[in-house]
Write a protein that holds these residues in place. Structure first.
Motif, PDB file in Angstrom:
ATOM      1  N   PHE A 595      -2.547-105.536  32.943  1.00 33.51           N
ATOM      2  CA  PHE A 595      -3.750-105.970  33.772  1.00 33.51           C
ATOM      3  C   PHE A 595      -2.866-106.788  34.830  1.00 33.51           C
ATOM      4  N   GLN A 598      -1.929-104.165  37.162  1.00 34.13           N
ATOM      5  CA  GLN A 598      -3.136-103.355  37.782  1.00 34.13           C
ATOM      6  C   GLN A 598      -3.691-104.367  38.857  1.00 34.13           C
ATOM      7  N   ARG A 599      -3.644-105.678  38.816  1.00 29.88           N
ATOM      8  CA  ARG A 599      -4.208-106.391  39.932  1.00 29.88           C
ATOM      9  C   ARG A 599      -3.192-106.527  41.291  1.00 29.88           C
ATOM     10  N   VAL A 604      -8.865-105.209  38.305  1.00 29.74           N
ATOM     11  CA  VAL A 604      -9.491-104.999  36.989  1.00 29.74           C
ATOM     12  C   VAL A 604     -11.188-105.082  37.258  1.00 29.74           C
TER      13      VAL A 604
END
Length: 821
Positions: A595, A598-599, A604
């Protein structure tokens, strides 16, 4: 004998076993003995079989006070099971009661496995209690004088009703019940179902739409709180860019201690191919399990399956790698632990499998979840939530399955024939055909007597004759035999028998896999490495081989999709990644590094956002959408959006999808903001846009093959002379094209399109998903490179083109490049 005396007999028997009947069992006995019909909702392993066998036997005792000395032969009750594998277990339960209570009642099984000799004996004298399948029940209705066989039948029980509901086999049962209600008016109808979301609908489908307000029908819930403990196997290390399949077998060493610490473990896989691979890999790495590890799936021969089931009961096996073939009803008290390999895609399926362990009232069920890629840990967390909140899926029943109705009318015509005015009211009382009109009915009668309007010149489609008394009857012996051979609604690829060249049956394999093999090729099947020799008379001849191989049979229909309830909980778990990580479930915490990455690249999404990502690689321009609605909805949505985008700017896309999202890949850039502003996600014109976007005619053509087989438009062949699937496909396609060009209002032709949209593309779910997205803030992120969430979707597309070894190499290189940046 009064009801209280009868109930004393049942209570006494339970006491002799040192058991105490549950309230739901006593409620069922009472309701049955009062003459009521009903649906019993009870969890696996709670004693539901005794809830219904007992009142059936007690009712016989009531009707025959001299039951210990005098016995009147003939069929008294039928028990329908969806799986032949369950028959033996159900028979043992019935025999235990009938023998212990001193009745002279006989118990028999009639399924596809029953020998001709046994069938002939049953024809002469039916057992008192018959255990059978929907298909075998229909075959009995295709026998002359069936009304005499069933006239004294006092009860019919449909076991595992939740499995039949929402399938054409369930429709088959509805039709059989509609006839039996007339033939045996005193017959009580009971269903047994595990928990599903729409139990009231399940009751209505079983007992008819009018049962909702009928005082004579009941819904009994067991209300037994079964403790289910879900434990996730969280890998110590995970790639930041996850892809499907990279994790599963790497966790093999985590699985073995679980097996060693349990009496018996079942390892559930979602596909037969996965089952074969896991069995091989465990034995390769841990040869000490030889003799203590077995495999169970629907394509392995019956003797091996029965041996495995008995070995589990005897506690002589340490572990069994299996598929849904062990999902239902078989009572395995020694099983302590379940391991689910990969996301089960549905809550009910997961709970059903969990219930295989601790298969005794009051015992705890323990199930481990093993992810096959990192993002599946979100599924693991979602399943934990579903178990806590007791969320279960609905099962949606079929409506207007005209192909099954055509088959049923031919079944009645094969036996004693039927009078349309007598049969129509029975059919209209079923849930499936409650809206059947007079016009549709006349069309169906014309179809079975004259053939379709466009096929009237061909005599082979004129199967049914109308006799002088108005009775519809099949008198042609060849037509009758072909119909009996084809009774059923399960249509799959042709199965070929796998045998050793010198004899010895191993199992069944699908034709499309074998068609790719050349002489000398080695493949893994039933836990053995086999060398392909040849196909002869629908048999695949093989010999054992010591060569290693990566070829494993794949079976069609092996891909499951997320249920709507599972999708909803999965999205809610995903949103937790935006909250305080320290308070999140361990599965979500384990994904923190993914995550975080991903950021860095994108976001997210939270519950008010819908994420679209765009980035460019050597392959072209990628646009990734994340509805988290399951692969079927994503296939339809991907096609729909690509069509709508192409209306604004002529462009072509290739589409890839998984359960979490889908990718549109093009060779030129797309201004996503412009297409969003043009009502990209609107539900207006949804059906017409879908029809234009997908090759819906081609999809309906494939669907029509099943309809053509079920309705008898095409013949699948005689035993040992089965017609090849490609020939069936071409025959049905020919008829499809004739209907399209000359008879577009043909009911069966229209049904193919209805089923394509309702069942394959899940148009209803797609509409709800689009409505949800339209209310969210659509966030379009232009990224520099693929993100962790997009990676599994991209690699799934590559999987179709590459062998597993080449794919792994390619992904390692891709990951190295992404991590460098």
């Amino acid at each position: 004998m009064r009801r209280t005396e009868l109930l004393d007999i049942a209570n006494g028997w339970f006491k002799s076993q040192q058991w105490k009947p549950f309230k739901f069992q006593r409620d069922t006995w009472n309701a049955f003995l009062q003459g009521k019909n009903g649906l019993l909702n009870a969890p696996t392993g709670s004693g539901k079989t005794y809830a219904l066998w007992f009142p059936i036997v007690l009712d016989y005792i009531k009707r025959n006070p001299e039951y210990k000395t005098k016995h009147k032969k003939g069929l008294k009750a039928i028990w329908i099971t969806p799986l032949r594998a369950l028959s033996k277990e159900i028979e043992l339960s019935a025999l235990r009661i009938t023998e212990d209570l001193g009745t002279q009642m006989t118990v028999g099984i009639r399924t596809g496995d029953t020998s001709q000799k046994e069938r002939a004996a049953q024809k002469r004298t039916m057992p008192d209690l018959l255990i059978t399948t929907p298909e075998s029940l229909m075959l009995l209705l295709a026998s002359k004088g069936y009304d005499k066989t069933f006239k004294d039948c006092s009860a019919i029980v449909i076991d595992e009703w939740h499995e039949l509901l929402g399938t054409k086999r369930g429709v088959q049962v509805e039709l059989a019940l509609s006839r039996l209600k007339t033939v045996a008016p005193q017959m009580r109808i009971w269903g047994i179902s595990a928990t599903i979301g729409n139990l009231e609908v399940a009751r209505q489908v079983l007992l008819g739409p009018s049962s909702e307000t009928c005082e004579n029908s009941v819904l009994i819930r067991a209300n037994i709180k079964k403790k289910i403990t879900v434990k996730s196997i969280i890998p110590k290390e995970m790639e930041t860019f996850p892809w499907r399949g990279h994790l599963g077998l790497r966790l093999l060493d985590e699985v073995v201690p679980i097996i060693n610490n349990s009496k018996t473990t079942l390892l559930f896989t979602n596909t037969r191919s996965q089952c074969e691979i896991w069995f091989q890999k465990i034995l390769e790495k841990y040869p000490e399990f030889a003799g203590e590890l077995a495999m169970h799936h629907g394509s392995i021969n019956k003797e091996t399956r029965l041996w495995v089931e008995q070995a589990i009961r005897n506690e002589s096996l340490k572990a069994v790698v299996c598929t849904s073939s062990l999902d239902l009803g078989v009572d395995f008290a020694p099983v302590e632990t379940i391991i689910q390999i990969g996301g089960p895609k549905g809550i009910a399926r997961f709970l059903q499998r969990a219930g295989r362990s601790g298969h005794r009232p009051g015992k705890e069920s323990v199930i481990y979840f093993l992810p096959t890629h990192a993002v599946e840990l979100i599924e693991a967390s979602a399943l934990q939530t579903a178990v806590k909140e007791m969320v279960v899926e609905d099962r949606m029943p079929y409506l207007n399955s005209y192909d099954v109705l055509v088959q049923y009318l031919n079944t009645l015509a094969v036996s004693d024939g039927f009078l349309p005015d007598e049969i129509l009211p029975e059919i209209q009382q079923t849930f499936c055909y409650q809206t059947l009109t007079k016009d549709q009915w006349h069309w169906l009668l014309n179809f079975i007597t004259l053939g379709a309007q466009s096929l009237q010149v061909y005599d082979e489609y004129k199967k049914v004759e109308v006799l002088e008394d108005g009775r519809f009857k099949i008198n042609n012996r060849s037509v009758a035999m072909r119909h009996r051979l084809q009774i059923g609604t399960i249509v799959s690829d042709t199965n070929l028998m796998v045998k050793y060249q010198k004899g010895g049956y191993i199992g069944m394999i699908e034709e499309y896999f074998v068609s790719k093999l050349e002489r000398g090729d080695v493949f893994t099947f039933a836990g053995r490495n086999l060398e392909f020799i040849r196909i002869k008379e629908m048999q695949v001849h093989v010999r054992n081989s010591s060569k290693k191989t990566s070829k494993v049979p794949a079976w069609m229909g092996g891909r499951l999709t997320l249920s709507s309830q599972m999708s909803k909980i999965l999205r809610e778990e995903m949103y937790k990644a935006n909250a305080d990580f320290s308070r999140q479930p361990p599965e979500i915490r384990a994904l923190k590094h993914i995550f975080d990455q991903q950021r860095l690249e994108s976001i997210v999404p939270n519950e008010n956002q819908f994420l679209i990502e765009s980035f460019k690689t050597k392959e072209g321009h990628h646009h990734i959408f994340y509805p988290f609605e399951g692969r079927f909805v994503h296939e339809a949505m991907g096609s729909l959006l690509s069509y709508r985008i192409s209306l604004l700017d002529p462009i072509s896309f290739s589409i890839a999808f998984n359960d979490y999202g889908f990718e549109l890949l093009s060779d030129k850039p797309v201004d996503i903001q412009q297409v969003i502003d043009n009502d990209l996600f609107t539900t207006e014109y949804l059906l017409s846009d879908l029809q234009k976007s997908l090759n819906s005619t081609e999809m309906a053509r494939r669907k029509f093959r099943d309809i053509a087989v079920i309705s008898g438009l095409v013949f699948t062949g005689y035993p040992k002379k089965v017609i090849k699937m490609k020939h069936l496909q071409s025959s049905s396609q020919l008829i499809f094209d004739v209907f399209r060009d000359y008879e577009p209002d043909n009911i069966l032709f229209q049904q193919a399109f209805t089923e394509t949209f309702e069942h394959q593309l899940e148009e209803g779910r797609l509409r709800i998903a689009l409505e949800r997205i339209a209310k969210q803030e659509i966030v379009w992120k232009q990224c520099q490179k693929p993100t962790p969430l997009s990676f599994p979707i991209i690699t799934d597309r590559l999987r179709e083109k590459m062998s597993s070894e080449k794919l792994a190499d390619r992904i390692r290189k891709m990951t190295a490049i992404l991590m460098k940046n």
